[in-house]
Design an enzyme around this catalytic site. Structure first.
Site, PDB file in Angstrom:
ATOM      1  N   CYS A   2      -4.538 -19.227  13.767  1.00  0.00           N
ATOM      2  CA  CYS A   2      -4.584 -20.416  14.610  1.00  0.00           C
ATOM      3  C   CYS A   2      -4.538 -21.672  13.747  1.00  0.00           C
ATOM      4  O   CYS A   2      -5.151 -21.750  12.697  1.00  0.00           O
ATOM      5  CB  CYS A   2      -5.832 -20.496  15.479  1.00  0.00           C
ATOM      6  SG  CYS A   2      -5.993 -19.089  16.573  1.00  0.00           S
ATOM      7  N   ARG A  27       0.311 -20.176  10.783  1.00  0.00           N
ATOM      8  CA  ARG A  27      -1.052 -19.677  10.968  1.00  0.00           C
ATOM      9  C   ARG A  27      -1.209 -18.845  12.237  1.00  0.00           C
ATOM     10  O   ARG A  27      -2.261 -18.235  12.471  1.00  0.00           O
ATOM     11  CB  ARG A  27      -2.029 -20.856  11.051  1.00  0.00           C
ATOM     12  CG  ARG A  27      -2.031 -21.721   9.813  1.00  0.00           C
ATOM     13  CD  ARG A  27      -2.993 -22.866   9.989  1.00  0.00           C
ATOM     14  NE  ARG A  27      -4.357 -22.381  10.018  1.00  0.00           N
ATOM     15  CZ  ARG A  27      -5.116 -22.219   8.958  1.00  0.00           C
ATOM     16  NH1 ARG A  27      -4.642 -22.506   7.766  1.00  0.00           N
ATOM     17  NH2 ARG A  27      -6.347 -21.778   9.045  1.00  0.00           N
ATOM     18  N   TRP A  75      -3.075 -17.478  17.161  1.00  0.00           N
ATOM     19  CA  TRP A  75      -2.958 -16.065  16.775  1.00  0.00           C
ATOM     20  C   TRP A  75      -4.101 -15.380  17.522  1.00  0.00           C
ATOM     21  O   TRP A  75      -5.271 -15.570  17.203  1.00  0.00           O
ATOM     22  CB  TRP A  75      -3.129 -15.926  15.267  1.00  0.00           C
ATOM     23  CG  TRP A  75      -2.868 -14.552  14.745  1.00  0.00           C
ATOM     24  CD1 TRP A  75      -1.666 -14.020  14.375  1.00  0.00           C
ATOM     25  CD2 TRP A  75      -3.849 -13.524  14.483  1.00  0.00           C
ATOM     26  NE1 TRP A  75      -1.834 -12.739  13.928  1.00  0.00           N
ATOM     27  CE2 TRP A  75      -3.142 -12.401  13.978  1.00  0.00           C
ATOM     28  CE3 TRP A  75      -5.224 -13.438  14.634  1.00  0.00           C
ATOM     29  CZ2 TRP A  75      -3.786 -11.223  13.616  1.00  0.00           C
ATOM     30  CZ3 TRP A  75      -5.866 -12.257  14.278  1.00  0.00           C
ATOM     31  CH2 TRP A  75      -5.140 -11.172  13.777  1.00  0.00           C
ATOM     32  N   ASN A 101     -10.128 -22.687  15.968  1.00  0.00           N
ATOM     33  CA  ASN A 101      -9.687 -21.646  15.042  1.00  0.00           C
ATOM     34  C   ASN A 101     -10.938 -20.927  14.565  1.00  0.00           C
ATOM     35  O   ASN A 101     -11.850 -21.582  14.058  1.00  0.00           O
ATOM     36  CB  ASN A 101      -8.947 -22.290  13.856  1.00  0.00           C
ATOM     37  CG  ASN A 101      -8.716 -21.304  12.726  1.00  0.00           C
ATOM     38  OD1 ASN A 101      -8.542 -20.123  12.949  1.00  0.00           O
ATOM     39  ND2 ASN A 101      -8.720 -21.794  11.497  1.00  0.00           N
ATOM     40  N   GLY A 102     -10.987 -19.619  14.742  1.00  0.00           N
ATOM     41  CA  GLY A 102     -12.163 -18.860  14.312  1.00  0.00           C
ATOM     42  C   GLY A 102     -12.551 -17.860  15.389  1.00  0.00           C
ATOM     43  O   GLY A 102     -11.746 -17.550  16.275  1.00  0.00           O
ATOM     44  N   GLU A 488       2.721  -3.503  -3.809  1.00  0.00           N
ATOM     45  CA  GLU A 488       3.138  -4.817  -3.306  1.00  0.00           C
ATOM     46  C   GLU A 488       4.575  -4.758  -2.754  1.00  0.00           C
ATOM     47  O   GLU A 488       4.873  -5.349  -1.713  1.00  0.00           O
ATOM     48  CB  GLU A 488       3.017  -5.850  -4.441  1.00  0.00           C
ATOM     49  CG  GLU A 488       3.539  -7.235  -4.132  1.00  0.00           C
ATOM     50  CD  GLU A 488       2.886  -7.911  -2.926  1.00  0.00           C
ATOM     51  OE1 GLU A 488       1.902  -7.400  -2.392  1.00  0.00           O
ATOM     52  OE2 GLU A 488       3.418  -8.963  -2.508  1.00  0.00           O
ATOM     53  N   LYS A 492       5.611  -5.765   1.033  1.00  0.00           N
ATOM     54  CA  LYS A 492       6.608  -6.808   1.313  1.00  0.00           C
ATOM     55  C   LYS A 492       7.661  -6.290   2.275  1.00  0.00           C
ATOM     56  O   LYS A 492       8.015  -6.944   3.243  1.00  0.00           O
ATOM     57  CB  LYS A 492       7.266  -7.198  -0.002  1.00  0.00           C
ATOM     58  CG  LYS A 492       7.360  -8.540  -0.498  1.00  0.00           C
ATOM     59  CD  LYS A 492       6.313  -9.592  -0.431  1.00  0.00           C
ATOM     60  CE  LYS A 492       5.082  -9.448   0.378  1.00  0.00           C
ATOM     61  NZ  LYS A 492       3.909 -10.078  -0.034  1.00  0.00           N
ATOM     62  N   GLU A 495       6.125  -5.500   5.934  1.00  0.00           N
ATOM     63  CA  GLU A 495       5.603  -6.600   6.756  1.00  0.00           C
ATOM     64  C   GLU A 495       6.706  -7.475   7.331  1.00  0.00           C
ATOM     65  O   GLU A 495       6.542  -8.041   8.403  1.00  0.00           O
ATOM     66  CB  GLU A 495       4.557  -7.441   6.012  1.00  0.00           C
ATOM     67  CG  GLU A 495       5.077  -8.300   4.892  1.00  0.00           C
ATOM     68  CD  GLU A 495       3.982  -9.108   4.198  1.00  0.00           C
ATOM     69  OE1 GLU A 495       3.033  -9.533   4.862  1.00  0.00           O
ATOM     70  OE2 GLU A 495       4.105  -9.311   2.986  1.00  0.00           O
ATOM     71  N   HIS A 511       1.420  16.405  -4.279  1.00  0.00           N
ATOM     72  CA  HIS A 511       0.182  16.811  -3.607  1.00  0.00           C
ATOM     73  C   HIS A 511       0.229  16.537  -2.109  1.00  0.00           C
ATOM     74  O   HIS A 511      -0.807  16.466  -1.458  1.00  0.00           O
ATOM     75  CB  HIS A 511      -1.020  16.102  -4.257  1.00  0.00           C
ATOM     76  CG  HIS A 511      -1.172  16.460  -5.702  1.00  0.00           C
ATOM     77  ND1 HIS A 511      -1.615  17.686  -6.111  1.00  0.00           N
ATOM     78  CD2 HIS A 511      -0.869  15.765  -6.821  1.00  0.00           C
ATOM     79  CE1 HIS A 511      -1.606  17.740  -7.432  1.00  0.00           C
ATOM     80  NE2 HIS A 511      -1.153  16.590  -7.896  1.00  0.00           N
ATOM     81  N   LYS A 611      -0.624 -16.323   8.398  1.00  0.00           N
ATOM     82  CA  LYS A 611      -0.713 -16.585   6.964  1.00  0.00           C
ATOM     83  C   LYS A 611      -2.143 -16.534   6.449  1.00  0.00           C
ATOM     84  O   LYS A 611      -2.425 -15.985   5.399  1.00  0.00           O
ATOM     85  CB  LYS A 611      -0.111 -17.966   6.694  1.00  0.00           C
ATOM     86  CG  LYS A 611      -0.102 -18.369   5.240  1.00  0.00           C
ATOM     87  CD  LYS A 611       0.979 -17.637   4.498  1.00  0.00           C
ATOM     88  CE  LYS A 611       0.980 -17.931   3.022  1.00  0.00           C
ATOM     89  NZ  LYS A 611       1.695 -16.865   2.296  1.00  0.00           N
TER      90      LYS A 611
HETATM   91  C1  F6R Z   1       1.093 -10.469   2.490  1.00  0.00           C
HETATM   92  C2  F6R Z   1       0.072 -11.497   2.499  1.00  0.00           C
HETATM   93  C3  F6R Z   1      -1.321 -11.114   2.832  1.00  0.00           C
HETATM   94  C4  F6R Z   1      -2.339 -11.972   2.045  1.00  0.00           C
HETATM   95  C5  F6R Z   1      -3.759 -11.646   2.495  1.00  0.00           C
HETATM   96  C6  F6R Z   1      -4.780 -12.425   1.692  1.00  0.00           C
HETATM   97  O1  F6R Z   1       2.331 -10.957   2.116  1.00  0.00           O
HETATM   98  O2  F6R Z   1       0.340 -12.654   2.258  1.00  0.00           O
HETATM   99  O3  F6R Z   1      -1.537  -9.763   2.607  1.00  0.00           O
HETATM  100  O4  F6R Z   1      -2.173 -11.720   0.688  1.00  0.00           O
HETATM  101  O5  F6R Z   1      -3.910 -11.958   3.848  1.00  0.00           O
HETATM  102  O6  F6R Z   1      -4.607 -13.801   1.808  1.00  0.00           O
HETATM  103  P1  F6R Z   1      -5.208 -14.801   0.777  1.00  0.00           P
HETATM  104  O7  F6R Z   1      -4.572 -14.562  -0.546  1.00  0.00           O
HETATM  105  O8  F6R Z   1      -4.890 -16.162   1.322  1.00  0.00           O
HETATM  106  O9  F6R Z   1      -6.691 -14.547   0.722  1.00  0.00           O
END
Ligand code: F6R
Length: 616
Positions: A2, A27, A75, A101-102, A488, A492, A495, A511, A611
């Site tokens: 949010c 967000r 969100w 937001n929260g 990672e 990527k 997602e 395994h 984000k």
């Molecule tokens: C994936 C991504 C998320 C963040 C995670 C932590 O591409 O961006 O997995 O890495 O939500 O976020 P931060 O680093 O802001 O604590």
């Protein structure tokens, strides 16, 4: 999770709010809304769907007159995305409009309490409880000195959980109110106009002067200024900060997507993070107090983070253990906070977070501090809560990262890990001088290596993505640091392209997971770690024998050997072992991007994600 904005000034509020929400859409983007104050009272327009839907309804804001307002991009946490659950939420009598937001954790208890007193609810949200409580207390506060502030205090005294709230009141047409706890909120100060926002990108085009609210502090915005109060309503002074971020950094700058822009910005972001911290061949971490005696006193290091930042921790384990021979534990923040970790004053807890606001990571930091551990954070967003609450903070100078999928934050966090590990080595004197000098030199060269790797990768990887973007499943394998990079790379891809993918260590395949390999399945084998190259070749033979098609990611010196075993190859510059993920991830970020682009996915705003995850 949010985004909220608020405006009071001389311009029409709705277009300003919509512009700010556009910058915050990363967000959350399942619904959006605005509330504006004008001569005939509070007016709310909100809708399920992207901000574009709301803009269409409001004709870019032109059909909602008024110079005071609040806005929200959502969100969903409580209540499915729908018009009625969108914010702003309005109280029963129409006196208050609220954006939030929260998460209000005790909202059900509070809701039932109000329902018993005749208050009618229309949404499933926790936020509506705040709006209704404001009206409930306000209507009972009578003519006191400031009945709205009193009502805000009564509400914040009772709600549990996290909140950043923007509030307007029908009886105070010349004010915007804001309060926060554990969710980010800043106040922007302009010239006869003032703002609130979840983060600076929303207001950067209008002002660089900001104040940060601490937990439970209240801001009251008027046209000519802002006043601040502590949780007990005593007036307080707030220091003003100037934001240095470049406005252009928060724009797409000719790229189709923020993600590609941010991938391409990595060499520059690495340079900004690394070069100010290396002077005359020595690493200088001026920003943190970590003396030789401090380092000698550390018996164990925990690295705690979520998502991509956690994957940095996975690389860090190899780097720290190799260089320092210290025991390292790497934890997902949501597990760490509940598993009762054993910490003491000899433990260093390194917290990694791009946003500096991730709820689980923040809670982990607080738990570490509660148990007396030393804390050091690696954060991108200056002045964020995690940065403020850690004993020491090292900023990654990546600039604003807008795309939901993290790229340049990952790269700069890795660079910061190398800097910390090498700094400790330097202070302790545990490596021969020439060896350390070699690593420091390699670190200084990392930005140009990254630039070369991206340059060579774009065309080749785009071509490769075109062959496989329709795949249903993909597997990533690697050993040692290559396994950490696989985690990672797999995240990527999944997602942003929604292709099912998994990451396994090369040795673990047999395994269980190897049963998933059948004719034509794509396996991406990261084989940059020279010491286990032959072992990886054996794993590649195992999957090829079961029909897999293999893309090998290796270092340039191993190109011909890699070509003998794999169907496709991409080679990256050779760097010291523990820095290899900084290279191998680059073609795989590009791969995820191109696959998602070819599938027509919404790259910067993948479904169900946001984000900054400021809820648990
Ligand atoms: C994936 C991504 C998320 C963040 C995670 C932590 O591409 O961006 O997995 O890495 O939500 O976020 P931060 O680093 O802001 O604590």
């Amino acid at each position: 999770m949010c985004g909220i904005v608020g405006y009071i000034g001389e311009e029409q509020a709705a277009p300003v709010l919509l512009e700010g929400l556009g910058k915050l859409e990363y967000r959350g983007y399942d619904s959006a809304g605005v509330a504006v104050h004008n001569d005939s009272g509070l007016h709310v327009v909100k809708s399920k769907g992207r901000l574009a839907v709301l803009e269409e309804i409001l004709h870019k804001g032109e059909t909602l007159p008024g110079t005071v307002g609040i806005g929200h991009t959502r969100w969903a946490t409580h209540g499915a995305p729908s018009d009625v659950n969108s914010h702003p939420q309005v109280s029963d009598g129409g006196t208050f409009a609220v954006v939030h937001n929260g998460i209000i954790e005790n909202y059900l208890y509070l809701k039932n309490h109000l329902k018993r007193r005749g208050v009618e609810f229309v949404s499933d949200t926790d936020t509506e409880v705040v709006a209704q409580m404001l009206e409930y207390y306000y209507s009972r506060n009578g003519e006191g000195p400031d009945p709205v502030l009193a009502a805000i205090k009564q509400v914040t005294d009772r709600v549990e959980g996290s909140y950043a709230l923007g509030i307007i009141c029908a009886d105070c047409p010349e004010k915007v109110f804001a309060v926060r706890k554990d969710s980010p909120l800043i106040v922007g100060l302009g010239d006869r106009e003032n703002f609130i926002a979840s983060d600076v990108t929303a207001i950067l085009s209008r002002t660089r002067r900001i104040c940060r609210l601490k937990d439970r502090e209240i801001a009251v915005l008027e046209r000519d200024g802002a006043s601040f109060f502590d949780g007990d309503l005593y007036p307080i002074e707030k220091p003003e900060e100037t934001v240095e971020w470049d406005v252009a950094a928060a724009e797409k700058g000719g790229y189709e997507h923020f993600m590609m822009k941010e991938i391409c910005e990595q060499p520059e972001a690495l340079r900004k993070t690394i070069s100010p911290r290396i002077r005359e061949g020595r690493i200088q971490l001026d920003d943190i107090p970590l003396s030789r005696e401090d380092i000698q006193g550390i018996s164990r290091i925990f690295i705690v983070a979520c998502g991509t930042s956690y994957h940095v921790g996975a690389v860090a384990k190899y780097a720290f253990e190799k260089l320092l021979r210290l025991p390292i534990e790497v934890d997902v923040a949501s597990e760490f906070r509940y598993r009762d970790p054993i910490l003491d004053e000899k433990t260093l807890v390194i917290i990694i977070s791009q946003s500096g606001e991730t709820a689980d990571t923040l809670a982990a930091l607080r738990e570490a501090k509660r148990q007396g551990a030393r804390t050091l954070s690696i954060v991108n967003v200056v002045g964020s809560t995690i940065a403020n609450e850690s004993d020491g903070v090292l900023y990654t100078w990546a600039g604003p990262e807008i795309a939901v999928a993290s790229t340049k934050a990952y790269s700069t966090q890795l660079a910061m890990i190398y800097l910390i590990a090498l700094y400790m080595v330097q202070e302790l004197g545990v490596l021969p001088e020439e060896e350390l000098a070699g690593y420091v030199e390699a670190l200084e060269e990392l930005p140009q290596m990254a630039a070369r790797c991206l340059e060579e990768g774009k065309e080749a990887i785009q071509y490769f993505a075109a062959q496989y973007f329709n795949a249903g499943d993909m597997y990533f394998i690697g050993r040692n640091v290559d396994y950490a990079a696989s985690l990672e790379a797999s995240l990527k891809l999944k997602e942003i392209s929604y292709i099912h993918s998994e990451a396994y260590t090369g040795g673990e395949l047999k395994h269980g997971p190897i049963s998933l390999i059948e004719d034509g399945v794509l396996v991406i084998a990261i084989c940059t770690y020279g010491k286990l190259f032959d072992k990886m070749m054996a794993n590649i033979r195992e999957v090829k024998a079961r029909g897999a098609v293999v893309l090998g990611i290796g270092t340039e010196d191993m190109r011909s050997k890699l070509a003998q075993e794999t169907d496709w190859q991409f080679c990256v510059p050779k760097v010291p072992d523990f820095m290899l993920p900084s290279m191998s991830i680059l073609p795989l970020q590009l791969f995820a991007y191109y696959v998602a682009s070819m599938k027509g996915c919404d790259i910067d705003k993948p479904r169900n994600l946001a984000k900054s995850v400021t809820v648990e």
